[in-house]
Design an enzyme around this catalytic site. Sequence first.
Site, PDB file in Angstrom:
ATOM      1  N   HIS A 190       0.819  -1.202   0.000  1.00 44.83           N
ATOM      2  CA  HIS A 190       0.000   0.000   0.000  1.00 44.83           C
ATOM      3  C   HIS A 190       0.865   1.268   0.000  1.00 44.83           C
ATOM      4  CE1 HIS A 190      -4.032  -1.896   1.399  1.00 44.83           C
ATOM      5  NE2 HIS A 190      -4.023  -1.670   0.105  1.00 44.83           N
ATOM      6  N   CYS A 517      -6.135  -6.734 -22.622  1.00 45.54           N
ATOM      7  CA  CYS A 517      -6.470  -6.076 -21.349  1.00 45.54           C
ATOM      8  C   CYS A 517      -5.452  -6.361 -20.258  1.00 45.54           C
ATOM      9  CB  CYS A 517      -7.867  -6.494 -20.877  1.00 45.54           C
ATOM     10  SG  CYS A 517      -8.006  -8.236 -20.449  1.00 45.54           S
TER      11      CYS A 517
END
Length: 569
Positions: A190, A517
Amino acid sequence: MNVILGISAAAGIGVGKAFILPEERKREIPKHKIKTEQIDSEWKRFEEACAKVQETIKGHLENAGSNATQKEIIETYELMLADTTFMMEVKNHLEKRMYNIEAVLAHKVHEYADRLRSSGNDYLSARAQDIEDVFDQVMNVLLDYVPFDIEQIPDGVVIVGKTMKTSDTVILGKRKIEGLALTEGGPSSHVAILANSYGIPLVVGLENIEDQIDSNQVIVVNGDIGEVIVNPDAATLTEANTKILSAKKYAEALKKFKDQPATTEDGTLFKIYANIGTPEEAAVALEHGADGIGLFRTEFLFMNALQEFKRETGAFSNSLSEEAQFEAYKKVLQIMGDKPVTIRTLDAGGDKLIDSGDMPLFEEKNPLMGLRAIRLSLYYSPQIFRTQLRALYRASVYGNLRILLPLITDVSQVETALGIARGVQLSLKEDNIPFNPDVPIGIMIETAAAAVCSDCLAPHSKFFSLGTNDLTQYTLCVDRENTTVAPLYNEFNLAVLRLIKTTIANAEEHNVPVSVCGEMAGNKESVIILAGMGIRNLSMAPKKIPVIKEMLSRFSISELKNLSNRSLF
């Protein structure tokens, strides 16, 4: 001048004086037996500490502004503090072992974090640090311990240290920090996600970095190549500042591409779509100039909803309801208007764990090759698949929907899925519920089996979507989350490129549209190869859209073909 090599975790170059994070004062965690009558008071202390940390986190959320990444991470911390499963483990340990709450919490956090780190999954390992961070704040409240205040760090510095807490990194969002140089952490942590969001260069994996740099020494952090330069000479410093200025000019120049179509120098048109994981990200995609949504990963919708349900009710839930899914899909379609929206059916299993009452977790020796994605939908949880299809078809009247089936390896899987879809349409007709019967259903090409047999799959598919991440790892037998074999993961491997080329050729022969993708779609070097092969539809992270548009504008199709051919032969 001293050059220290590490791992790039957030791109960019920063120059500034070093600010060495001070070592935290050793915090003694008491451990002693308690009496039965003390259990309730110990648990109350724990609940009050959690509530206090939640208030702090709520304040960070209010200050997050429009930063979607920061909001998502802060909300994740809120969910961790409200995780009923973990809380029950703590309470049970308190009641059985009869130790003070600080000792119990320290034991359970350590146990839980070790469990995540031993998973062998980079993403889950990164979440171990988040668990430690958020409950470390709870421990500080319990012990009345005041840690170093990150607000004391001045603007314009490069932060150097062993590690950085996510909760501290959140505060840096409104500060001017030139870079981060850390010993611990990884590209999927994070801290790295936030650094990318804030535009702060980050290099990790710098062993004992705080022992190699003195406070106020000038250092250069190069997040593009994973390098830290201590006391740079004049030439190196000039070069770094020139690159920083160039990057700023480039970022400013990219703004004009946001609302422009993606075309090559000679006018060949490309469609650039966005990959998203939540309905709210659709608006972000539009802001960056997306031509539509090329991939909506619905598994994250399921994960977030189940966690939210647990937080609000404290109860265990079955999978996401039809109504909740319908509202989410409707929202995305309405945001995108007439632009195409490709929604992938549930791609659970493997490294995407969803623990619900009707889809419990189960152990597999090799989950990435086990019961996941379309296999899970067809052979283990067909009712969940039907529910999702009903929600998708109901939402189809609100926009330009396309449905995508993940991890297809055989024609029979497509035929079975299409049969279920026809059954869902019949049930909607019987219920007098409006839907678009002509919604295109396509498949992911993400295994060698699908690529080699794409000529057989094409007659049963309205479109192909190349998932290059899984295609690479399955073709090369390299787990992309395993750091020990990470150097072997190579999307430019000739075997991977030839499978992509085969798929494109078979799609063209059967007049089946094909897009990419995976991560290759947002990488400038790989887009050159893909475009030269014939790919004209690319889907990527929203922030990469203007970058790829600008890159394509500098080449002609003939130049792209020539560059691509060199990689294939």
